[in-house]
Design a protein around this motif. Structure first.
Motif, short mmCIF file in Angstrom:
data_model
loop_
_atom_site.label_atom_id
_atom_site.label_comp_id
_atom_site.label_asym_id
_atom_site.label_seq_id
_atom_site.Cartn_x
_atom_site.Cartn_y
_atom_site.Cartn_z
N LEU A 1 7.71 -16.63 1.54
CA LEU A 1 7.89 -15.19 1.31
C LEU A 1 9.15 -14.93 0.50
O LEU A 1 9.15 -14.12 -0.43
CB LEU A 1 7.96 -14.44 2.64
N MET B 1 6.66 -1.85 3.47
CA MET B 1 6.33 -3.10 4.16
C MET B 1 6.99 -3.17 5.53
O MET B 1 6.38 -3.58 6.50
CB MET B 1 6.82 -4.30 3.37
N ALA C 1 -0.42 -2.18 2.72
CA ALA C 1 0.82 -1.42 2.73
C ALA C 1 1.92 -2.16 1.98
O ALA C 1 2.86 -1.57 1.49
CB ALA C 1 1.25 -1.14 4.15
N GLY C 2 1.79 -3.47 1.90
CA GLY C 2 2.84 -4.24 1.25
C GLY C 2 2.52 -4.59 -0.19
O GLY C 2 3.18 -5.42 -0.79
N PHE D 1 -0.91 -13.42 -3.21
CA PHE D 1 0.14 -14.34 -2.75
C PHE D 1 1.28 -13.59 -2.08
O PHE D 1 1.82 -14.04 -1.07
CB PHE D 1 0.62 -15.20 -3.91
N LEU D 2 1.65 -12.45 -2.63
CA LEU D 2 2.75 -11.67 -2.04
C LEU D 2 2.38 -11.17 -0.65
O LEU D 2 3.12 -11.35 0.32
CB LEU D 2 3.09 -10.49 -2.95
N TYR D 3 1.23 -10.55 -0.55
CA TYR D 3 0.80 -9.98 0.72
C TYR D 3 0.53 -11.08 1.74
O TYR D 3 0.89 -10.98 2.91
CB TYR D 3 -0.44 -9.11 0.50
N ALA E 1 2.00 -13.97 1.81
CA ALA E 1 3.29 -14.47 2.25
C ALA E 1 3.87 -13.57 3.32
O ALA E 1 4.49 -14.02 4.29
CB ALA E 1 4.26 -14.56 1.08
N MET E 2 3.65 -12.28 3.15
CA MET E 2 4.19 -11.33 4.13
C MET E 2 3.52 -11.48 5.48
O MET E 2 4.12 -11.28 6.51
CB MET E 2 3.97 -9.93 3.59
N LEU E 3 2.24 -11.83 5.44
CA LEU E 3 1.53 -12.03 6.70
C LEU E 3 1.85 -13.40 7.29
O LEU E 3 1.35 -13.76 8.34
CB LEU E 3 0.02 -11.88 6.50
N GLY E 4 2.66 -14.18 6.58
CA GLY E 4 3.12 -15.45 7.11
C GLY E 4 2.25 -16.64 6.76
O GLY E 4 2.32 -17.68 7.41
N LYS F 1 0.95 -19.76 4.29
CA LYS F 1 1.62 -20.70 3.40
C LYS F 1 0.98 -20.68 2.01
O LYS F 1 -0.17 -20.32 1.86
CB LYS F 1 1.51 -22.12 3.97
#
Lengths: 259, 308
Positions: free
Chosen positions: A14, A94, B163-164, B176-178, B180-183, B185
């Motif tokens: 992230l 976020m 939302a992200g 990939f961004l979203y 990554a935010m959800l954790g 890999k």
């Protein structure tokens, strides 16, 4: 601490994504793209060299490189801290919806500005070569100010990011503050006369000036680093970092209530 | 005290000590959520099936194998300034004039319940009852002022999809961004990328910046990313109405499939009908307090009574 590292590893990707996003978006939709990063310091350097070189009747050798070094470090300081300041509020959407460790946002802001900054050092290499500056062994010392400034920006970034959640006018206050810091950092003048005056402390105890001075020692003059300018900014940055992190961690659970 | 579990033999497996994991365990009845039933000094985990115990140090530790979520006396206090102060100037003036006043109120108070794995819990309540606050606490976005919360697995909140998202980014970059935010890999996302795009039915639009998407397209992409892993706990706010009729059917089917696989669901709704058809247990919130919990038939009858 163990869980912290595990958590950091989990969200490493992230951090990379957030950093990448900031860097990428900066150049998207602009015709010049990355060239702008190189062109901008180059143009300001030319203007400043002409104006101050003539105005102050400078005979200093390598005055252009002198200005450029100060200018590049200062630009990172100001954009890095400003990005970090806004990082929490910019990502409010976020933060309100998905759980991620919040320190990622200021850290990514500082990192992405740092990457841009390191890339813009290409200009410095070119200008230094044109001005006939040959690298010496002391060039290796440049690593110290380069690392110190990252630490400094990140430290201040955490403090500002936390405060900004609660006080929206901080952005404007910080804009004024960075401008004052610029004038106290000897970017386009030589500080010798000022340092000897009664107001010398303004520059001497400005940690950003310490970093700039040592960077010039390594790059422009080919001299060893000055001791005080090595440890002083590091100590200041560490103190601010600890204060900033403590403040950030204490307040981070309430961020969501104020966003 | 609960009378059901008193009559149940507690299966105690793993009699050996998992170093460092010894703790006093307060057991809560699995069947009705009341408790504590008894306190035991345990160095082992209570397991009903035979499988490896979870590693020490995780939040799963304190939860039984069959519990997906435990909420203990959770309260959330909001501090509201009587006037909104959000800049240094006003703050300094008000501070000097001693005019900084706050009033406090509890958005949630004394909420305790437990959700077993595979159970589907409905959360009922009128507007402002604290449903969203509760979901935020469970999703980890909001930290409770008091009380504790234990989760036993990956939570995917299907609340506001996307939302992200970053509007300047293309759909692909947002995956990939979203993600990554959800954790998730990077490798995992790379592997699943095709599947996500295929499910979202975006086709070539995946390489177009998100600002040119319709809201339905964004929701479709958000849904596809969020549901690419099967979460252990799914949080649903109302029944999803994502995209057009065709996609809605597809997404409903995907959720139904998850239901059938026995994942835990938290479902928030105003509609008693939906809760009745989807959930097997329910709780009612009113003004931040939980006024009832139990099986869905009883509770929804109570709720109907209450809103008359």
């Amino acid at each position: 601490m163990k869980t912290f590292i595990a958590n950091f590893k989990k969200y490493q990707f992230l951090l990379a994504e957030l950093t990448k996003k900031d860097v990428k978006l900066k150049y998207r939709n602009s015709v010049l793209g990355f060239v702008w990063t190189l062109l901008e310091p180059l143009l300001t350097m030319i203007v400043l060299t002409i104006v101050f070189g003539t105005l102050l009747n400078r005979k200093t050798p390598h005055f252009a490189v002198y200005i450029l070094t100060g200018r590049l470090l200062y630009t990172y300081f100001s954009t890095g801290t400003k990005q970090a300041l806004k990082s929490i509020r910019r990502n409010a959407g976020m933060i309100r919806k998905v759980y991620v460790p919040k320190y990622m946002y200021p850290l990514a802001a500082s990192l992405s500005s740092y990457i841009t900054f390191v890339l813009s050092l290409v200009v410095l290499v070119v200008v230094a070569a044109v001005q006939g500056i040959r690298p010496t062994v002391y060039l290796v010392g440049a690593v110290v100010p380069l690392a110190t400034i990252f630490l400094m920006v990140t430290a201040i970034g955490f403090l500002l990011a936390t405060l900004d959640v609660f006080f929206r006018d901080l952005e404007y206050i910080w804009n004024v503050a960075t401008m004052l810091i610029m004038y106290m950092s000897a970017i386009f003048y030589e500080p010798d006369a000022l340092l000897k005056s009664d107001y010398g402390f303004l520059i001497r105890y400005n940690p950003l000036y310490s970093v700039i001075a040592n960077f010039r020692n390594a790059v422009v003059y080919g001299r060893p680093l000055e001791g005080f300018y090595v440890w002083y900014p590091i100590v200041v940055s560490l103190v601010v970092l600890v204060a900033g992190l403590v403040f950030f961690y204490r307040k981070q659970d309430t961020f969501v209530l104020y966003l | 005290m609960c009378f059901i579990s008193r009559e149940l033999p507690v299966k105690r497996s793993f009699p050996h000590n998992f170093g460092g994991c010894t703790r006093i365990r307060r057991e809560i009845c699995r069947f009705c959520g009341t408790g504590p039933v008894r306190e035991t000094l345990s160095s082992a985990f209570f397991l009903t099936g035979i499988s490896e115990p979870p590693p020490c140090g995780g939040i799963e530790d304190a939860l039984g194998k069959n519990t997906a979520l435990r909420v203990d006396n959770v309260g959330v206090k909001f501090r509201m300034a009587n006037e909104h102060v959000d800049n240094i100037k006003d703050y300094a003036i008000k501070l000097l004039k001693h005019e900084l006043r706050y009033h406090e109120f509890w958005a949630l108070k004394d909420i305790s319940f437990q959700v077993d794995k595979g159970e589907r819990l409905g959360v009922l309540g009128l507007n402002g009852a604290g449903k969203s606050t509760l979901l935020k606490v469970i999703a980890g976005v909001l930290k409770p002022t008091e009380g504790t919360l234990q989760r036993g697995g990956k939570i995917v909140p299907l609340l506001e999809l996307g939302a992200g998202f970053e509007n300047q980014y293309t759909g692909k970059e947002n995956v990939f961004l979203y993600g990554a935010m959800l954790g998730y890999k990077r490798e995992f996302l790379k592997e699943k990328y095709e599947e996500i795009v295929a499910f979202s039915e975006l086709g070539d639009f995946i390489n177009v910046p998100l600002k040119n998407y319709s809201s339905g397209m964004k929701a479709r992409l958000g849904f596809s990313i969020a549901t690419i892993v099967e979460p252990e706990i799914l949080i649903l706010d109302e029944v999803l109405s994502v995209g057009d009729a065709k996609f809605r059917k597809k997404s409903e089917k995907k959720i139904k499939d998850m239901f059938d696989k026995g994942i835990t669901v938290l479902f928030v709704s105003h509609s008693i009908g939906q809760v009745r058809s989807l959930c097997d247990r329910a709780i009612i919130l009113e003004k931040g307090r939980m006024i009832a919990q139990g099986d869905v038939a009883t509770v929804s009858a109570l709720y109907e009574e209450a809103i008359k």
